[in-house]
Scaffold this motif. Structure first.
Motif, PDB file in Angstrom:
ATOM      1  N   GLN A   1       7.504   2.038   3.928  1.00 36.43           N
ATOM      2  CA  GLN A   1       5.800   2.588   4.246  1.00 36.43           C
ATOM      3  C   GLN A   1       5.966   3.230   5.721  1.00 36.43           C
ATOM      4  OE1 GLN A   1       2.821   0.083   3.762  1.00 36.43           O
ATOM      5  NE2 GLN A   1       1.351   1.285   5.324  1.00 36.43           N
ATOM      6  N   TYR A   2       7.000   2.631   6.814  1.00 38.77           N
ATOM      7  CA  TYR A   2       6.990   3.013   8.078  1.00 38.77           C
ATOM      8  C   TYR A   2       8.133   4.013   8.305  1.00 38.77           C
ATOM      9  CZ  TYR A   2       3.534  -0.264   8.515  1.00 38.77           C
ATOM     10  OH  TYR A   2       2.400  -1.123   8.052  1.00 38.77           O
ATOM     11  N   ASP A   3       8.821   4.660   7.233  1.00 38.39           N
ATOM     12  CA  ASP A   3       9.666   5.761   7.595  1.00 38.39           C
ATOM     13  C   ASP A   3       8.959   7.213   6.988  1.00 38.39           C
ATOM     14  OD1 ASP A   3      11.695   7.682   7.114  1.00 38.39           O
ATOM     15  OD2 ASP A   3      12.972   6.272   6.184  1.00 38.39           O
ATOM     16  N   GLU A   4       8.557   7.769   8.042  1.00 33.89           N
ATOM     17  CA  GLU A   4       7.836   8.963   8.004  1.00 33.89           C
ATOM     18  C   GLU A   4       8.481   9.916   6.838  1.00 33.89           C
ATOM     19  OE1 GLU A   4       4.905  10.312   8.720  1.00 33.89           O
ATOM     20  OE2 GLU A   4       4.401   8.429   9.623  1.00 33.89           O
ATOM     21  N   LYS A   5       9.700   9.884   6.847  1.00 36.34           N
ATOM     22  CA  LYS A   5      10.504  10.946   5.890  1.00 36.34           C
ATOM     23  C   LYS A   5      10.257  10.396   4.510  1.00 36.34           C
ATOM     24  CE  LYS A   5      14.020  11.832   9.333  1.00 36.34           C
ATOM     25  NZ  LYS A   5      15.649  11.740   9.729  1.00 36.34           N
TER      26      LYS A   5
ATOM     27  N   GLU B   1      -6.178  12.647  11.301  1.00 38.39           N
ATOM     28  CA  GLU B   1      -5.452  13.752  10.909  1.00 38.39           C
ATOM     29  C   GLU B   1      -3.852  13.361  10.452  1.00 38.39           C
ATOM     30  OE1 GLU B   1      -5.126  16.185  14.334  1.00 38.39           O
ATOM     31  OE2 GLU B   1      -4.116  14.693  15.475  1.00 38.39           O
ATOM     32  N   ASN B   2      -3.431  12.424  10.680  1.00 39.65           N
ATOM     33  CA  ASN B   2      -2.116  11.630  10.305  1.00 39.65           C
ATOM     34  C   ASN B   2      -2.065  11.045   9.054  1.00 39.65           C
ATOM     35  OD1 ASN B   2      -0.791  13.057  12.547  1.00 39.65           O
ATOM     36  ND2 ASN B   2      -1.809  11.272  13.827  1.00 39.65           N
TER      37      ASN B   2
ATOM     38  N   ILE C   1     -10.084  15.235  -0.636  1.00 45.29           N
ATOM     39  CA  ILE C   1      -9.304  14.702   0.478  1.00 45.29           C
ATOM     40  C   ILE C   1      -8.908  15.985   1.263  1.00 45.29           C
ATOM     41  CG2 ILE C   1      -7.544  13.282   1.111  1.00 45.29           C
ATOM     42  CD1 ILE C   1      -7.332  12.277  -1.754  1.00 45.29           C
ATOM     43  N   ASP C   2      -9.777  16.103   2.471  1.00 46.05           N
ATOM     44  CA  ASP C   2      -9.441  17.273   3.416  1.00 46.05           C
ATOM     45  C   ASP C   2      -9.408  18.451   2.725  1.00 46.05           C
ATOM     46  OD1 ASP C   2      -9.002  18.025   5.798  1.00 46.05           O
ATOM     47  OD2 ASP C   2      -6.868  17.833   5.573  1.00 46.05           O
ATOM     48  N   ASP C   3      -9.909  18.839   1.595  1.00 42.93           N
ATOM     49  CA  ASP C   3      -9.937  20.233   0.613  1.00 42.93           C
ATOM     50  C   ASP C   3     -11.067  20.955   1.189  1.00 42.93           C
ATOM     51  OD1 ASP C   3      -9.217  22.036  -0.868  1.00 42.93           O
ATOM     52  OD2 ASP C   3      -9.872  20.933  -2.628  1.00 42.93           O
ATOM     53  N   TYR C   4     -12.222  20.964   0.585  1.00 40.96           N
ATOM     54  CA  TYR C   4     -13.497  21.583   0.861  1.00 40.96           C
ATOM     55  C   TYR C   4     -13.911  21.080   2.297  1.00 40.96           C
ATOM     56  CZ  TYR C   4     -18.050  23.406   1.248  1.00 40.96           C
ATOM     57  OH  TYR C   4     -19.111  23.893   1.653  1.00 40.96           O
ATOM     58  N   ALA C   5     -14.139  19.685   2.256  1.00 42.32           N
ATOM     59  CA  ALA C   5     -14.787  19.283   3.597  1.00 42.32           C
ATOM     60  C   ALA C   5     -13.249  18.842   4.395  1.00 42.32           C
ATOM     61  CB  ALA C   5     -15.365  17.777   3.149  1.00 42.32           C
TER      62      ALA C   5
ATOM     63  N   PRO D   1      -9.293   5.459 -10.517  1.00 47.25           N
ATOM     64  CA  PRO D   1     -10.198   5.654  -9.264  1.00 47.25           C
ATOM     65  C   PRO D   1      -9.927   4.599  -7.899  1.00 47.25           C
ATOM     66  CG  PRO D   1     -11.714   4.212 -10.779  1.00 47.25           C
ATOM     67  CD  PRO D   1     -10.090   4.454 -11.510  1.00 47.25           C
ATOM     68  N   LEU D   2      -8.544   4.735  -7.384  1.00 44.07           N
ATOM     69  CA  LEU D   2      -8.330   4.144  -6.329  1.00 44.07           C
ATOM     70  C   LEU D   2      -7.508   5.290  -5.547  1.00 44.07           C
ATOM     71  CD1 LEU D   2      -7.491   1.696  -4.589  1.00 44.07           C
ATOM     72  CD2 LEU D   2      -5.296   1.405  -5.947  1.00 44.07           C
ATOM     73  N   VAL D   3      -8.062   5.345  -4.256  1.00 40.92           N
ATOM     74  CA  VAL D   3      -7.344   6.160  -3.197  1.00 40.92           C
ATOM     75  C   VAL D   3      -7.127   5.442  -1.966  1.00 40.92           C
ATOM     76  CG1 VAL D   3      -9.587   7.210  -2.459  1.00 40.92           C
ATOM     77  CG2 VAL D   3      -7.489   8.583  -2.110  1.00 40.92           C
ATOM     78  N   TYR D   4      -5.863   5.592  -1.407  1.00 34.59           N
ATOM     79  CA  TYR D   4      -5.680   4.721  -0.208  1.00 34.59           C
ATOM     80  C   TYR D   4      -4.487   5.594   0.733  1.00 34.59           C
ATOM     81  CZ  TYR D   4      -1.671   3.104  -2.658  1.00 34.59           C
ATOM     82  OH  TYR D   4      -0.493   3.137  -3.468  1.00 34.59           O
ATOM     83  N   THR D   5      -4.626   4.849   1.943  1.00 33.99           N
ATOM     84  CA  THR D   5      -3.692   5.768   3.052  1.00 33.99           C
ATOM     85  C   THR D   5      -2.637   4.940   3.211  1.00 33.99           C
ATOM     86  OG1 THR D   5      -4.578   4.998   5.031  1.00 33.99           O
ATOM     87  CG2 THR D   5      -6.145   6.300   3.806  1.00 33.99           C
ATOM     88  N   ASN D   6      -1.466   5.554   4.166  1.00 33.98           N
ATOM     89  CA  ASN D   6      -0.439   4.777   4.669  1.00 33.98           C
ATOM     90  C   ASN D   6      -0.980   3.947   5.961  1.00 33.98           C
ATOM     91  OD1 ASN D   6      -1.042   7.281   6.003  1.00 33.98           O
ATOM     92  ND2 ASN D   6       1.251   7.299   6.723  1.00 33.98           N
ATOM     93  N   GLN D   7      -2.435   4.169   6.367  1.00 32.93           N
ATOM     94  CA  GLN D   7      -2.605   3.545   7.423  1.00 32.93           C
ATOM     95  C   GLN D   7      -3.537   2.100   6.965  1.00 32.93           C
ATOM     96  OE1 GLN D   7      -5.362   6.632   8.868  1.00 32.93           O
ATOM     97  NE2 GLN D   7      -3.746   7.265  10.304  1.00 32.93           N
TER      98      GLN D   7
END
Length: 706
Positions: free
Chosen positions: A528-532, A124-125, A182-186, A160-166
């Motif tokens: 990357q590790y600065d949430e702001k 969720e984060n 990405i967390d839209d319909y599904a 066609p590359l999608v990635y996360t801050n994780q």
């Protein structure tokens, strides 16, 4: 489970329909290279999950193994959302009711088994990035759906590359149109689906988002290095000017000392504007380049005169062609059509330094009856064709001239960064284009620019400090001296500022080619590790040390000490968002991170006007900092073998005493200056400054007034 999960190497896992997937055209045509499998012990593979080294569990479901009702609802949602950007005769389920008969008969795309869906549970984060120009409103993509299909002025450079801050992501190894939800319909899921490809994705993982970009470019190729002069300023002349009007404008650039290196001619240079044929030629009523003058060094022909005054010239070109024919010739030795680049050689022989390739027809014109040499329809090859444009021009030019071309195009797909630059075509140079550039950088694409709006101070600020700078006059009176005294003054100031920074800019470009870390560094990537920083779209780092903003009255300063370049005011920040108003005639914030080491050079009107023997080093001491200054010959293709020179520079500040050390220039390249003079500027007041240099014969000059 009806799929294969195969660890390829550390940081890379392939999830595909079967272990031995048939070769794709992306592989066949040399766009993607899959490394040989290595022994991988850092991940755990389960039937429907991958457990990464940090313990993160990526659980997924497949289509059609789960209830097909879910997938159909997802498909219907995407079709409705992107109905303006989907050919009416072809939807994601492969139903071709409206398709012309010729396409139905010849295409193998009707095989209903060729459809895929994979859906990952997501934290969720998690924040999501990538996808090239898929989002013009935000650099963080969670909560949206995206179509990976190049469309003119909507989504031109598709990655066609999608990635996360994780620190994990998905490279979608698909060739045809597909969707990313990405967390839209599904809700709570990353869902990827298409219908004319088999399931084939790469899970990429590492210790940072920069690792994900590096792994993606391991597959699709490192960023091209443009010729060094192209990191100066490019001016695109009004399309109906003749050679004397263009020369007159360029002499004004020189007389007014507005730095500029490149002049691009729009379609009016041809006897038949927008000529798609192989018979295109100069319009001799406006460009007096007759038969006897068509050689590179004919002293009085237009291109030779331009070169004599330090200008490189690119030619606008349009195309609509079966580029797969040339690729099949390279693979099999057989082709039915002339190579598209071959008809451009005569213009390079005459002195052209490269080409701007118009995007509209390759991105817009759809002919469902058209079948390419490889047996695939134009529709099926639409994504790949965008990359082949750049690949074939780059390869053709480098084989002809053994140096890098002036080259850009505003379409793209996987691997585009390897062969050319991009512009946000015909979309202006304001806020939306800025977000596109940041998204492209988040997707591993470095050499991107915009059509600078010279009537906006903020747009000049942003455009002149983009990875490469371009001013498109196109039509009307868009020369800087017609924009009003204030705009001309601002334009001139920023052009000179850019040119002073070219050693820093070009060093960052080499670094990107070598490490995949882009020159334009989005805030989520660099901090990357600065949430702001996670959703900041109106500011970015240029290289390691310069922070820029545009189209906003806010600036976020990450924790540390920052210096306002305009005013020299210092800000000690704990990570604060500030309201910021730049000084008069400045279009945005320009902050320097304290500890910075920034190479610059003498004021000049074009890149090669003065030698590169003297390099200024500007130090902003704080604690201990290091910097690698990178350089090469600026024009050859030796960079493809990582031929460059590195100089390690360190600065340490303790108790108001500054110790600077300049290492040896490690590495050789053609025309490397025999000796180097370092002009040292230390910004601030200090009790003592000590400088040492390892290189024998190098001169070091400390500027006492810095």
């Amino acid at each position: 489970m009806n799929c294969s999960i195969t660890p390829i190497k550390e940081g890379m896992i392939r999830i595909s329909k079967c272990e031995n997937m048939p070769e794709k055209y992306l592989e066949r045509y040399g766009i993607v290279k899959i490394p040989p499998k290595e022994l991988v012990t850092d991940v755990i593979v389960e039937e429907n999950a991958v457990i990464l080294p940090n313990g993160r569990r990526l659980t997924f479901t497949l289509r059609p193994e789960v209830d097909d009702f879910f997938w159909q609802q997802e498909i219907d949602y995407q079709l409705e959302k992107f109905k303006e950007y989907v050919p009416s005769y072809r939807n994601v389920e492969g139903r071709l009711e409206d398709a012309p008969e010729a396409w139905n008969e010849s295409s193998n795309a009707r095989n209903s088994s060729k459809k895929f869906g994979i859906s990952f549970q997501i934290d969720e984060n998690a924040k999501f990035y990538g996808l090239g120009e898929g989002n013009r409103k935000s650099i963080q993509h969670r909560g949206g759906s995206y179509q990976n299909w190049p469309v003119y002025q909507f989504n031109e450079v598709v990655i066609p590359l999608v990635y996360t801050n994780q620190n994990w992501g998905i490279f979608i190894f698909a060739e045809d149109r597909h969707f990313v939800d990405i967390d839209d319909y599904a809700k709570g899921r990353l869902t990827i689906l298409g219908n004319l490809d088999e399931l084939d994705v790469f899970v990429l993982y590492g210790e940072s988002m920069k690792d994900i970009i590096r792994l993606y470019t391991d597959l699709s190729g490192k960023s091209m290095l443009l010729p060094k002069y192209m990191y100066g300023l490019t001016y695109i002349a009004p399309q109906y000017q003749n050679q004397f009007e263009i020369l007159n404008d360029m002499m004004k650039y020189r007389e007014k000392h507005i730095p500029c290196d490149n002049v691009s001619l729009e379609p009016g240079w041809m006897s038949k504007p927008f000529d798609y044929s192989f018979d295109k030629n100069w319009d001799l009523t406006r460009f007096h380049i007759d038969v006897w003058m068509r050689k590179r060094e004919y002293p009085s022909q237009f291109l030779s005169v331009m070169r004599r005054f330090g200008f490189h010239v690119g030619l606008w070109n349009c195309m609509y062609y079966d580029l797969c024919d040339q690729e099949e010739r390279l693979v099999t030795g057989k082709g039915e059509l002339p190579a598209w680049y071959d008809h451009m050689k005569k213009f390079v022989d005459a002195g052209a330094d490269g080409f701007k390739i118009d995007p509209s027809d390759m991105l817009i014109r759809i002919e469902p009856d058209k079948i390419y040499t490889n047996g695939k329809s134009q529709l099926e090859m639409h994504n790949i064709s965008q990359v082949l444009v750049m690949k074939q021009v780059y390869k053709g030019f480098t084989e002809q001239m053994n140096k890098r071309p002036y080259l850009h195009y505003s379409g793209g797909y996987t691997g585009q960064q390897r062969w050319g630059a991009a512009t946000t075509g015909d979309n202006g140079g304001k806020e939306g284009s800025m977000i596109w550039l940041v998204n492209l950088a988040m997707s591993g694409f470095m050499n991107a620019s915009v059509d600078m709006d010279i009537y906006s101070m903020q747009a000049i600020h942003f455009g002149m400090l983009a990875p490469w700078a371009q001013h498109n006059a196109w039509e009307g009176c868009r020369q800087p001296w017609y924009a009003g005294e204030e705009n001309e003054r601002i334009y001139t100031y920023y052009a000179r500022l850019r040119y002073s920074l070219i050693p820093y800019i070009y060093s960052a470009a080499i670094e990107c080619h070598e490490t995949s870390v882009p020159m334009l560094r989005p805030m989520p990537m660099e901090f990357q590790y600065d949430e702001k920083c996670m959703e900041l779209s109106h500011q970015y780092m240029l290289g390691e040390y310069i922070l820029l903003t545009a189209f906003t009255d806010k600036v976020y300063l990450p924790k540390g000490c920052w210096i306002d370049y305009w005013t020299n005011e210092e800000y000690e920040s704990n990570g604060e968002m500030l309201t910021y108003q730049p000084p008069k005639e400045r279009g945005g914030a320009f902050f320097i991170k304290k500890g910075a080491i920034i190479p610059k050079w003498q004021d000049r009107d074009y890149v090669t006007q003065l030698s590169e023997e003297k390099i200024e080093l500007h130090f902003y001491p704080m604690g201990r900092s290091t910097y690698i200054f990178r350089e090469d010959d600026g024009e050859s293709i030796d960079y493809e073998q990582n031929v460059s020179c590195h100089t390690l520079i360190t600065c340490e500040c303790v108790d108001d005493k500054v110790q600077i050390h300049i290492g040896r220039r490690e590495g050789e390249y053609t025309n490397k200056p025999e000796k180097r003079t370092w002009l040292v500027y230390v910004h601030g007041t200090y009790k003592e400054i000590t400088i040492t240099c390892d290189e024998e014969g190098a001169e070091v000059d400390l500027n006492e007034d810095s």
